[in-house]
Design a protein around this motif. Structure first.
Motif, short mmCIF file in Angstrom:
data_model
loop_
_atom_site.label_atom_id
_atom_site.label_comp_id
_atom_site.label_asym_id
_atom_site.label_seq_id
_atom_site.Cartn_x
_atom_site.Cartn_y
_atom_site.Cartn_z
N CYS A 24 -2.46 -3.69 -2.90
CA CYS A 24 -2.85 -3.66 -1.49
C CYS A 24 -3.41 -2.29 -1.12
CB CYS A 24 -1.66 -3.99 -0.60
SG CYS A 24 -0.94 -5.62 -0.95
N SER A 25 -4.32 -2.26 -0.18
CA SER A 25 -5.00 -1.03 0.21
C SER A 25 -4.09 -0.06 0.95
CB SER A 25 -6.19 -1.38 1.12
OG SER A 25 -6.73 -0.22 1.69
N GLY A 71 0.79 -1.22 0.00
CA GLY A 71 0.00 0.00 0.00
C GLY A 71 0.82 1.27 0.00
N ASP A 84 -3.52 -7.74 -0.31
CA ASP A 84 -4.56 -8.12 -1.26
C ASP A 84 -4.11 -9.40 -1.95
OD1 ASP A 84 -6.11 -8.39 -3.70
OD2 ASP A 84 -6.69 -6.29 -3.45
N LYS A 108 2.81 1.02 -4.80
CA LYS A 108 1.68 1.29 -5.69
C LYS A 108 2.15 1.65 -7.09
CE LYS A 108 -2.29 1.26 -3.49
NZ LYS A 108 -3.32 0.29 -3.84
#
Length: 66
Positions: A35-36, A24, A54, A29
């Motif tokens: 992933c959040s 995240g 995720d 990213k």
């Protein structure tokens, strides 16, 4: 500026800053992490030990899907 020296801070393991490759994180990213960001804010700050990964993430999910 004085660095924190309380027992709580002294016992906390050092983590890389928010630009590391943590799930995240901004650099992760940029390289395709799914992933959040919000779910992993506590992980990146060092308050929780296990990241929220995720299962679809090509960087952090286990290759076997589990």
């Amino acid at each position: 500026m004085i660095e924190g020296t309380s027992d709580r801070e002294a016992g906390r393991p050092e983590r890389a800053g928010p630009d590391d490759m943590a799930p995240g994180g901004p650099r992760a990213k940029a390289r395709g992490c799914l992933c959040s960001v919000l779910a992993n804010a506590a992980y990146r700050s060092g308050t929780v030990e296990d990241p929220c990964v995720d299962p679809r993430c090509p960087m952090h999910a286990a290759p076997d899907g589990g």
